[in-house]
Design a protein around this motif. Structure first.
Motif, PDB file in Angstrom:
ATOM      1  N   ALA A  65      -1.213   4.094  -0.421  1.00 33.52           N
ATOM      2  CA  ALA A  65      -0.222   4.852  -0.735  1.00 33.52           C
ATOM      3  C   ALA A  65      -1.166   6.237  -1.278  1.00 33.52           C
ATOM      4  O   ALA A  65      -0.906   7.433  -0.856  1.00 33.52           O
ATOM      5  N   VAL A  66      -2.271   5.902  -2.019  1.00 36.13           N
ATOM      6  CA  VAL A  66      -3.189   7.140  -2.398  1.00 36.13           C
ATOM      7  C   VAL A  66      -3.723   7.917  -1.008  1.00 36.13           C
ATOM      8  O   VAL A  66      -3.782   9.241  -1.185  1.00 36.13           O
ATOM      9  N   HIS A  67      -4.351   7.181  -0.266  1.00 35.47           N
ATOM     10  CA  HIS A  67      -4.988   7.601   0.958  1.00 35.47           C
ATOM     11  C   HIS A  67      -4.018   8.531   1.937  1.00 35.47           C
ATOM     12  O   HIS A  67      -4.252   9.594   1.935  1.00 35.47           O
ATOM     13  N   HIS A  68      -2.616   8.009   1.839  1.00 31.11           N
ATOM     14  CA  HIS A  68      -1.614   8.858   2.712  1.00 31.11           C
ATOM     15  C   HIS A  68      -0.799   9.912   1.814  1.00 31.11           C
ATOM     16  O   HIS A  68       0.125  10.484   2.202  1.00 31.11           O
ATOM     17  N   LYS A  69      -1.287   9.775   0.227  1.00 29.96           N
ATOM     18  CA  LYS A  69      -0.330  10.769  -0.576  1.00 29.96           C
ATOM     19  C   LYS A  69       1.173  10.439  -0.516  1.00 29.96           C
ATOM     20  O   LYS A  69       1.970  11.181  -0.663  1.00 29.96           O
ATOM     21  N   LEU A  70       1.570   8.798  -0.613  1.00 29.99           N
ATOM     22  CA  LEU A  70       2.840   8.652  -0.471  1.00 29.99           C
ATOM     23  C   LEU A  70       3.175   8.321  -1.878  1.00 29.99           C
ATOM     24  O   LEU A  70       2.582   7.762  -2.687  1.00 29.99           O
ATOM     25  N   PRO A  71       4.161   9.300  -2.793  1.00 27.25           N
ATOM     26  CA  PRO A  71       4.547   9.105  -4.145  1.00 27.25           C
ATOM     27  C   PRO A  71       5.341   7.922  -4.382  1.00 27.25           C
ATOM     28  O   PRO A  71       6.078   8.160  -5.467  1.00 27.25           O
ATOM     29  N   LEU A  72       5.115   6.864  -3.825  1.00 29.51           N
ATOM     30  CA  LEU A  72       5.874   5.503  -4.485  1.00 29.51           C
ATOM     31  C   LEU A  72       5.689   5.283  -5.889  1.00 29.51           C
ATOM     32  O   LEU A  72       4.324   5.541  -6.289  1.00 29.51           O
ATOM     33  N   LYS A  73       6.333   4.634  -6.547  1.00 34.88           N
ATOM     34  CA  LYS A  73       6.483   4.191  -7.920  1.00 34.88           C
ATOM     35  C   LYS A  73       6.458   2.633  -7.908  1.00 34.88           C
ATOM     36  O   LYS A  73       7.321   2.084  -7.328  1.00 34.88           O
ATOM     37  N   VAL A  74       5.443   2.008  -8.587  1.00 36.47           N
ATOM     38  CA  VAL A  74       5.384   0.496  -8.589  1.00 36.47           C
ATOM     39  C   VAL A  74       5.490  -0.032 -10.249  1.00 36.47           C
ATOM     40  O   VAL A  74       4.796   0.625 -10.957  1.00 36.47           O
ATOM     41  N   VAL A  75       6.387  -0.558 -10.399  1.00 37.80           N
ATOM     42  CA  VAL A  75       6.864  -1.312 -11.770  1.00 37.80           C
ATOM     43  C   VAL A  75       6.568  -2.738 -11.559  1.00 37.80           C
ATOM     44  O   VAL A  75       7.097  -3.618 -10.732  1.00 37.80           O
ATOM     45  N   ILE A  76       5.371  -3.182 -12.279  1.00 38.87           N
ATOM     46  CA  ILE A  76       5.002  -4.752 -12.378  1.00 38.87           C
ATOM     47  C   ILE A  76       5.401  -5.307 -13.697  1.00 38.87           C
ATOM     48  O   ILE A  76       5.134  -4.893 -14.579  1.00 38.87           O
ATOM     49  N   TYR A  77       6.276  -6.499 -13.230  1.00 37.97           N
ATOM     50  CA  TYR A  77       6.737  -7.309 -14.281  1.00 37.97           C
ATOM     51  C   TYR A  77       5.183  -8.188 -14.574  1.00 37.97           C
ATOM     52  O   TYR A  77       4.831  -9.229 -13.877  1.00 37.97           O
ATOM     53  N   ASN A  78       4.564  -7.813 -15.584  1.00 37.80           N
ATOM     54  CA  ASN A  78       3.245  -8.579 -15.893  1.00 37.80           C
ATOM     55  C   ASN A  78       3.550  -9.795 -16.789  1.00 37.80           C
ATOM     56  O   ASN A  78       3.623  -9.603 -17.752  1.00 37.80           O
ATOM     57  N   ILE A  93       6.011  12.288 -12.241  1.00 37.92           N
ATOM     58  CA  ILE A  93       4.847  12.735 -11.919  1.00 37.92           C
ATOM     59  C   ILE A  93       4.729  12.835 -10.568  1.00 37.92           C
ATOM     60  O   ILE A  93       5.296  12.050  -9.576  1.00 37.92           O
ATOM     61  N   GLU A  94       3.936  13.776  -9.687  1.00 37.70           N
ATOM     62  CA  GLU A  94       3.509  13.637  -8.411  1.00 37.70           C
ATOM     63  C   GLU A  94       2.628  12.626  -8.104  1.00 37.70           C
ATOM     64  O   GLU A  94       1.619  12.466  -8.662  1.00 37.70           O
ATOM     65  N   GLY A  95       2.811  12.054  -6.883  1.00 40.52           N
ATOM     66  CA  GLY A  95       1.841  11.044  -6.399  1.00 40.52           C
ATOM     67  C   GLY A  95       2.217   9.669  -6.865  1.00 40.52           C
ATOM     68  O   GLY A  95       3.133   9.373  -7.383  1.00 40.52           O
ATOM     69  N   PRO A  96       1.633   8.645  -6.009  1.00 43.62           N
ATOM     70  CA  PRO A  96       1.729   7.315  -6.447  1.00 43.62           C
ATOM     71  C   PRO A  96       1.431   7.068  -7.907  1.00 43.62           C
ATOM     72  O   PRO A  96       0.490   7.314  -8.309  1.00 43.62           O
ATOM     73  N   ALA A  97       2.184   6.179  -8.472  1.00 45.86           N
ATOM     74  CA  ALA A  97       1.915   5.681  -9.779  1.00 45.86           C
ATOM     75  C   ALA A  97       2.364   4.115 -10.111  1.00 45.86           C
ATOM     76  O   ALA A  97       3.104   3.471  -9.473  1.00 45.86           O
ATOM     77  N   ILE A  98       1.564   3.668 -11.061  1.00 43.24           N
ATOM     78  CA  ILE A  98       1.888   2.221 -11.461  1.00 43.24           C
ATOM     79  C   ILE A  98       2.199   2.136 -12.905  1.00 43.24           C
ATOM     80  O   ILE A  98       1.643   2.770 -13.653  1.00 43.24           O
ATOM     81  N   VAL A  99       3.293   1.400 -13.098  1.00 40.61           N
ATOM     82  CA  VAL A  99       3.689   0.965 -14.603  1.00 40.61           C
ATOM     83  C   VAL A  99       3.457  -0.426 -14.748  1.00 40.61           C
ATOM     84  O   VAL A  99       4.088  -1.115 -14.132  1.00 40.61           O
ATOM     85  N   ASP A 100       2.844  -0.775 -15.773  1.00 43.17           N
ATOM     86  CA  ASP A 100       2.310  -2.139 -16.189  1.00 43.17           C
ATOM     87  C   ASP A 100       3.211  -2.653 -17.222  1.00 43.17           C
ATOM     88  O   ASP A 100       2.744  -2.292 -18.326  1.00 43.17           O
ATOM     89  N   ALA A 101       4.079  -3.271 -17.076  1.00 41.69           N
ATOM     90  CA  ALA A 101       5.086  -3.668 -18.178  1.00 41.69           C
ATOM     91  C   ALA A 101       4.941  -5.121 -18.576  1.00 41.69           C
ATOM     92  O   ALA A 101       5.138  -6.223 -17.565  1.00 41.69           O
ATOM     93  N   ALA A 102       4.284  -5.271 -19.545  1.00 43.66           N
ATOM     94  CA  ALA A 102       4.103  -6.693 -20.092  1.00 43.66           C
ATOM     95  C   ALA A 102       5.317  -7.429 -20.293  1.00 43.66           C
ATOM     96  O   ALA A 102       6.006  -6.983 -21.500  1.00 43.66           O
ATOM     97  N   VAL A 103       5.889  -8.333 -20.024  1.00 37.44           N
ATOM     98  CA  VAL A 103       7.002  -8.948 -20.233  1.00 37.44           C
ATOM     99  C   VAL A 103       7.121 -10.497 -20.733  1.00 37.44           C
ATOM    100  O   VAL A 103       6.034 -11.241 -20.545  1.00 37.44           O
ATOM    101  N   VAL A 104       8.062 -10.997 -21.264  1.00 39.84           N
ATOM    102  CA  VAL A 104       8.281 -12.360 -21.799  1.00 39.84           C
ATOM    103  C   VAL A 104       7.819 -13.296 -20.593  1.00 39.84           C
ATOM    104  O   VAL A 104       8.781 -13.116 -19.700  1.00 39.84           O
ATOM    105  N   ALA A 105       7.122 -14.135 -20.980  1.00 35.28           N
ATOM    106  CA  ALA A 105       6.846 -15.066 -19.836  1.00 35.28           C
ATOM    107  C   ALA A 105       7.728 -16.402 -19.657  1.00 35.28           C
ATOM    108  O   ALA A 105       7.957 -17.006 -18.532  1.00 35.28           O
TER     109      ALA A 105
END
Length: 326
Positions: free
Chosen positions: A209-222, A282-294
């Motif tokens: 995604a970074v290489h090809h400038k793909l502005p997707l957003k990634v939300v991680i249930y951590n 924000i412009e460009g690919p991004a990750i949101v690291d969300a710490a969730v109840v396990a």
């Protein structure tokens, strides 16, 4: 279907509502149109079922049917509509609508950010993403427990899309799918919702995604574990093999920045909305690291008595092992 469409009662199965399960069990007529729905325990064992499918070999495979029709959905439905009379008895409609309203109220309570002061519940992550997403966003769901959080708590508009590995149930595929979708339309908002386990399996796709400038957003249930594996083990009465299920994670926000993208972290409810809003803006690919109840349990539209017993047995075994150190 738009979430607020009065005819939309939800899905059937674990990604579904109790209202729909009860409706399917109690309806006078169930039409199965172009579907070989695999979870037979959610389908009626008796009643009038008509199934329409181009594949004749799937007719009656999942539930007993009164009539099987070999054909395509669109022309079959067009012919049926010409012969359907308008109904005036609203009792069934009112019952299902009432049950759907009760289910939705429960979902709203579970996704309330103020439910806990210092812990993020996964339902709140999905609802916050839904509330902040554009009206034409595409949600790409990975496979696992995160699928249940995302599919049940996203309130989709009629112009949004939900994509996932729903035929193969392949874990770790969401990021690759999202890159392909975003490459086709860079102006469309593409949001990946994935568990940490699935993201770790194919995290190199974020570099793509970074290489090809793909502005997707990634939300991680951590939650530092393969949550669905735990649930599946306990549902059959087994103690989860936590040495294989639980694992350490990298700092996903730092990883995003190391790859050349943007990284955001949410460890408390007060941080979640701001992190998501900034990532989406924000412009460009991004990750949101969300710490969730396990140890959060998903809602079950239908649980059989045997499954309840298995859960109880598994929990008792876990408690005994915790005391004995076995």
């Amino acid at each position: 279907m738009a979430y607020d469409d009065p005819c939309w009662m939800g899905g059937l199965g674990m990604i579904g509502t109790k209202a729909v399960y009860q409706a399917v069990q109690e309806c006078d007529l169930l039409l199965m149109i172009g579907t070989d729905y695999p979870y037979s325990n959610f389908l009626p064992e008796k009643g009038t079922v008509i199934q329409v499918d181009e594949r004749s070999h799937v007719l009656g495979r999942r539930a007993p049917i009164t009539l099987g029709v070999t054909g395509s959905s669109r022309p079959t439905l067009r012919l049926l509509l010409n012969g359907v009379a308008k109904k005036t008895d609203a009792r069934f409609w009112d019952t299902v609508t009432h049950e759907r309203r009760k289910w939705d109220e429960m979902l709203d309570k579970q996704s309330d950010l103020t439910r806990s002061k210092d812990r993020i519940h996964p339902q709140a992550v999905a609802r916050a993403v839904s509330d902040l997403a554009r009206s034409d966003a595409t949600f790409v769901l990975d496979t696992g427990l995160n699928t249940l959080w995302s599919a049940n708590w996203i309130r989709q508009s009629g112009s949004q899309r939900i994509v996932g590995s729903f035929n193969n149930a392949a874990v770790g595929t969401a990021l690759g799918q999202a890159n392909g979708i975003q490459a086709l339309d860079r102006s469309r908002q593409v949001i990946v919702l994935t568990g940490d386990g699935g993201f770790n399996m194919l995290m190199s796709e974020f570099l793509t995604a970074v290489h090809h400038k793909l502005p997707l957003k990634v939300v991680i249930y951590n939650n530092c574990s393969l949550g669905l594996i735990t649930l599946e083990a306990e549902s059959v009465g087994l103690v989860p093999f936590r040495e294989a299920i639980e694992f350490p994670n990298p700092d996903f926000a730092a990883l995003a920045r190391a790859c050349g993208g943007h990284g955001f972290m949410a460890r408390t409810p007060s941080e979640l909305t701001a992190a998501l809003a900034e990532a989406f803006a924000i412009e460009g690919p991004a990750i949101v690291d969300a710490a969730v109840v396990a140890d959060e349990m998903p809602n079950m539209p239908h649980v059989e008595l045997g499954q309840l017993g298995n859960f109880a047995v598994a929990k008792i075994k876990e408690a005994v092992l915790a005391v004995t150190g076995g």
